[in-house]
Scaffold this motif. Structure first.
Motif, PDB file in Angstrom:
ATOM      1  N   ALA A 132      55.009  43.094  37.479  1.00  0.00           N
ATOM      2  CA  ALA A 132      54.368  41.803  37.800  1.00  0.00           C
ATOM      3  C   ALA A 132      54.761  40.731  36.794  1.00  0.00           C
ATOM      4  O   ALA A 132      54.203  39.639  36.804  1.00  0.00           O
ATOM      5  CB  ALA A 132      52.859  41.951  37.840  1.00  0.00           C
ATOM      6  N   ALA A 142      55.880  38.979  32.885  1.00  0.00           N
ATOM      7  CA  ALA A 142      55.397  38.911  31.506  1.00  0.00           C
ATOM      8  C   ALA A 142      53.897  39.199  31.482  1.00  0.00           C
ATOM      9  O   ALA A 142      53.206  38.952  32.472  1.00  0.00           O
ATOM     10  CB  ALA A 142      55.671  37.519  30.952  1.00  0.00           C
ATOM     11  N   ILE A 197      50.539  38.226  30.964  1.00  0.00           N
ATOM     12  CA  ILE A 197      49.901  36.905  30.876  1.00  0.00           C
ATOM     13  C   ILE A 197      48.932  36.832  29.697  1.00  0.00           C
ATOM     14  O   ILE A 197      48.758  35.781  29.090  1.00  0.00           O
ATOM     15  CB  ILE A 197      49.173  36.598  32.208  1.00  0.00           C
ATOM     16  N   GLY A 219      58.860  37.572  35.259  1.00  0.00           N
ATOM     17  CA  GLY A 219      59.750  38.331  34.378  1.00  0.00           C
ATOM     18  C   GLY A 219      60.194  39.644  35.002  1.00  0.00           C
ATOM     19  O   GLY A 219      61.275  40.157  34.684  1.00  0.00           O
ATOM     20  N   GLU A 242      63.055  38.709  36.994  1.00  0.00           N
ATOM     21  CA  GLU A 242      64.161  38.336  36.097  1.00  0.00           C
ATOM     22  C   GLU A 242      64.867  39.591  35.593  1.00  0.00           C
ATOM     23  O   GLU A 242      66.095  39.658  35.530  1.00  0.00           O
ATOM     24  CB  GLU A 242      63.626  37.490  34.937  1.00  0.00           C
ATOM     25  N   GLU A 249      55.862  31.680  38.386  1.00  0.00           N
ATOM     26  CA  GLU A 249      55.460  31.091  37.109  1.00  0.00           C
ATOM     27  C   GLU A 249      54.776  29.739  37.267  1.00  0.00           C
ATOM     28  O   GLU A 249      53.836  29.404  36.555  1.00  0.00           O
ATOM     29  CB  GLU A 249      56.684  30.938  36.192  1.00  0.00           C
ATOM     30  N   ARG A 262      56.375  33.768  47.342  1.00  0.00           N
ATOM     31  CA  ARG A 262      56.798  35.164  47.244  1.00  0.00           C
ATOM     32  C   ARG A 262      57.437  35.552  48.563  1.00  0.00           C
ATOM     33  O   ARG A 262      56.959  35.159  49.619  1.00  0.00           O
ATOM     34  CB  ARG A 262      55.585  36.052  46.963  1.00  0.00           C
ATOM     35  N   ARG A 266      40.148  36.432  39.181  1.00  0.00           N
ATOM     36  CA  ARG A 266      39.969  37.886  39.177  1.00  0.00           C
ATOM     37  C   ARG A 266      38.531  38.267  38.836  1.00  0.00           C
ATOM     38  O   ARG A 266      37.989  39.219  39.369  1.00  0.00           O
ATOM     39  CB  ARG A 266      40.980  38.545  38.247  1.00  0.00           C
ATOM     40  N   ARG A 291      36.008  38.560  41.609  1.00  0.00           N
ATOM     41  CA  ARG A 291      36.027  39.774  42.431  1.00  0.00           C
ATOM     42  C   ARG A 291      35.030  40.812  41.939  1.00  0.00           C
ATOM     43  O   ARG A 291      34.878  41.875  42.525  1.00  0.00           O
ATOM     44  CB  ARG A 291      37.428  40.390  42.423  1.00  0.00           C
ATOM     45  N   LYS A 292      34.419  40.523  40.775  1.00  0.00           N
ATOM     46  CA  LYS A 292      33.502  41.513  40.208  1.00  0.00           C
ATOM     47  C   LYS A 292      32.125  40.910  39.986  1.00  0.00           C
ATOM     48  O   LYS A 292      31.657  40.826  38.852  1.00  0.00           O
ATOM     49  CB  LYS A 292      34.071  42.027  38.880  1.00  0.00           C
TER      50      LYS A 292
END
Ligand code: 3HC
Length: 708
Positions: free
Chosen positions: A67, A69, A71, A108, A111, A131, A164, A298, A301-302
């Motif tokens: 996925a 670099a 983050i 990345g 890449e 990015e 994507r 994210r 989601r919790k």
């Protein structure tokens, strides 16, 4: 980010005849943090020492090649081997390296794959350079390598949108050399690499289609950029459209600069520019804002008390109402593969609503976002009825009828009588009391709000409104369904307008007040578009239609003097050709008649109009929203400040590079916001502007906004 613990990362080497296979496993998504980069560098070194190895395959897990670099490392200091260094080592590796991509290859990760000498992919793989959605640009050669593999035009589009693509498109673009359908993906990749072993000077052992003696580096593949390189200015031209649409203009401009340098100058010049711009963007406040949103999304989601495993599967859904919202929700469900029954009161309304859904599908086919086969299949999942008895099979019903409490109560009473006792019942109300609606059902535990945003098949946000009696299973089911629709469900509590509209109302009140005190609509809107919103409050109101709010205010006995006066003059917004602005089609201009009306209303209210500066306008629009956000947190309507930010970015076009209202308050300083609110409260006499504890508590506040 959460504190979930994952197994230690590994880069395992297995040897298969002349081919070495490196399998990277760094759960959850093979992010390329410092230790993972080192593991890969070590694996390459180990293989380099083996003369018998004539090709390398680099692969990841089913979920992720990588996925990109890590983050979480951005903003800190980089130690050990950097990603660009690792990419260089891979592309200069003496024997050919094949990247075998299953799951995602992003940022990345892509890449790294592009630095390999060939790429094979699982049919379900996803590739991209996202990015820009983090406020940065590719930083390990991506801006130079992608154009060399897919051509300048596609590269500009992918890098500036962060889009994507799937395997089929990647093959069409030339980003992937072969699709491997085998169940043993890594084994198939090894066999593919073995079939392309380069010819060796000595006796060769069985290489049916030998590859080149030395692997070709991506940086040296210039055929697809030859035209753009020969015509300076090509990239600027290709980028002009995407730049206008870019959500982060700063990162977009940086990306264009790097791509241009890598094409119009040499690869290395591009790489140098890319690195400089990447580091500059990573350290920018805009990138910090978008990293915050990545983590905040994210975290949504919790929600507390959510047991995702208790969610019930939805095999059959239903929507009450075939209007704009109902039709959009039905389309979102059908697109996600859920069969939907749409209920209307009159055949004519049903036919009209379904015909509109069909038109929306046809438009998307003409834009190329669906095939006509997909559109037919999705439309076939939607059936219409006038009979509530047809809801007996529904696992979940979303009510999207007229915004009136009595209408909704009546519908829920009918749903109670006609649905299975365990079916989830959701209301799409944008303001009304979900608990009052739930009270009409024998088991209010199965009722909650699912507040979609228009157009419901496009907008990502869904406020999932947890009522006082909503059961954890009902909540989990609605959240899971929201995710299945590809949306971002954020759990909120019951209050007038929930989170988003409640804060919007606060902004709207200030906008009206500013008009009365001396500002004009164009001036107010310009300040907000200058801040990064796509549209200001008045252009937005004109688009939605001023009559709706007018009608609501009249029935509630409230007023908004300027808006009311415009409506009394028959100016309902875009649809009548005038509102806050004058319209020629969709073309908007300032209207002297609006100015006259505003000045008259100010005079009627006894207000001496004054010049109001941009800074005051911005503060008066944004800071009261933050204050309301503080109240919302203190009341437990939203769980975290980040939830509010996600709601405003995904549902109300708050510019992502400004991180959302609560993040913005942190960025300028909560104390500063509090001080300015005190100033405005005193200057205007509006006591609602007094700052709340989230802004003023000297010891800070806890996650819920209560003073510590
Ligand atoms: N770095 C660090 N953590 C990451 C990560 C990354 N690049 N990508 C995902 N994660 C984490 C998530 O935060 C989440 O953590 P949590 O479980 O603690 O909440 C976990 O991995 C799983 O992610 P999701 O919940 O998002 O899982 P999904 O299956 O829904 O999605 C995904 C997976 C498609 C990989 C999605 O996470 C994603 O899009 N990630 C971001 C990809 C990205 O933007 N990559 C570019 C990074 S920048 C870069 O590479 C710069 C380079 O050019 C130098």
């Amino acid at each position: 980010m959460s504190t979930t613990t994952h197994p230690t990362p590994q880069a395992a080497i297995t040897v298969h005849g002349p081919v070495a296979l490196i399998t990277l496993e760094a759960p959850p998504v093979n992010a390329l943090g410092q230790s993972v980069r080192q593991l890969l560098a070590n694996a390459l070194e180990e293989i380099r020492a083996h003369q018998a190895i004539r090709a390398v395959v680099l692969t990841g897990t089913d979920r992720a090649f990588s996925a990109g670099a890590d983050i979480t490392e951005f903003g800190g200091t980089t130690t050990g081997i950097t990603l660009p260094e690792l990419v260089d080592r891979l592309e200069d590796f003496p024997v050919p390296v094949t990247a075998a991509i299953a799951g995602v290859a992003l940022g990345g990760g892509l890449e790294l794959a592009m630095a390999a000498h060939s790429r094979v992919a699982h049919p379900d793989a996803t590739l991209g350079l996202p990015e820009i959605t983090l406020g940065i640009i590719p930083g390990a050669g991506g801006t130079g390598m992608l154009p060399r593999l897919v051509g300048a035009e596609r590269a500009v589009d992918m890098i500036l949108s962060g889009r994507r693509i799937g395997t089929t498109t990647a093959v069409e673009y030339g980003l992937v050399d072969a699709v491997l359908h085998s169940g043993d993906f890594a084994g198939a990749a090894v066999a593919w690499a073995a079939s392309r072993l380069p010819a060796t000077p000595g006796p060769t052992e069985g290489a049916p289609t030998p590859g080149p003696a030395t692997p070709t580096r991506t940086r040296d593949r210039t055929e697809k950029i030859a035209d753009a390189a020969a015509r300076p200015g090509t990239i600027a031209k290709l980028a002009s459209g995407p730049l206008r649409k870019a959500k982060d203009p700063y990162a977009a401009r940086a990306a264009v600069e790097a791509i241009t340098a890598g094409i119009e100058e040499e690869f290395d010049a591009g790489a140098t520019a890319e690195r400089r711009l990447f580091l500059e963007r990573v350290a920018s406040p805009e990138a910090a804002a978008q990293r915050h949103l990545f983590a905040a999304e994210r975290a949504t989601r919790k929600p507390a008390g959510l047991d995702a495993t208790s969610a019930r599967d939805i095999g059959q859904a239903a929507v009450i109402g075939a209007g704009t919202m109902g039709g959009g929700i039905a389309l979102a469900l059908a697109t996600a593969g859920v069969p939907v029954i749409v209920v209307e009161t009159r055949q004519e309304a049903l036919d009209h609503g379904l015909a509109q859904v069909r038109r929306n599908l046809d438009v998307s086919v003409s834009h190329g976002s669906r095939t006509s086969g997909q559109a037919d299949e999705q439309f076939a999942r939607i059936t219409g009825t006038l009979d509530y008895a047809d809801l007996a099979a529904a696992d979940l019903v979303v009510e999207a009828a007229f915004e009136d409490l009595d209408v909704k109560k009546d519908i829920f009473a009918r749903l109670d009588a006609n649905t299975r006792p365990d079916a989830v019942l959701a209301t799409n109300t944008s303001y009304l009391d979900v608990d009052a609606i739930a009270a009409t059902v024998a088991d209010p535990g199965r009722v909650l709000g699912m507040h979609f945003f228009s157009p419901a098949n496009v907008m990502e946000l869904v406020e999932v409104v947890r009522g006082a009696r909503t059961t954890p299973q009902t909540l989990a089911t609605a959240v899971a369904l929201g995710r299945r629709l590809g949306k971002c469900p954020v759990v909120v509590g019951v209050c007038h307008g929930f989170v988003g509209n409640r804060m919007l109302e606060v902004r709207g009140r200030q906008a009206e007040a500013l008009l009365l005190e001396g500002a004009l609509p164009g001036q107010v809107d310009d300040v907000l578009t200058g801040f990064g919103f796509r549209m200001g409050p008045f252009a937005m109101a004109d688009m939605a239609g001023l009559d709706i709010g007018w009608r609501n205010r009249t029935s509630q006995g409230t007023t908004a003097p300027v808006s009311d006066a415009l409506c009394e003059a028959g100016r309902f917004g875009q649809k009548t050709g005038s509102g806050f602005f004058a319209y020629d089609g969709r073309e908007r201009s300032d209207d002297p008649e609006t100015t006259r009306i505003i000045e008259r209303v100010s005079a009627e209210q006894g207000i001496d109009r004054r010049d109001i500066g941009s800074e005051e306008i911005l503060e008066r629009l944004l800071y009261p929203m933050v204050n309301e956000g503080g109240r919302i947190l203190a009341e437990g309507i939203a769980e975290r400040p980040g939830d509010i930010d996600v709601i405003w970015v995904k549902g109300y076009n708050w510019p992502a590079y400004r991180g959302g209202p609560m993040f913005h308050a942190e960025a300028v300083g909560r104390g500063h916001v509090a001080e300015r609110l005190v100033h405005h409260a005193e200057a205007t006499g509006d006591e609602t502007l007094r700052p709340v504890a989230w802004l003023t508590a000297p010891g800070g506040v806890d996650g819920a906004g209560a003073p510590r």
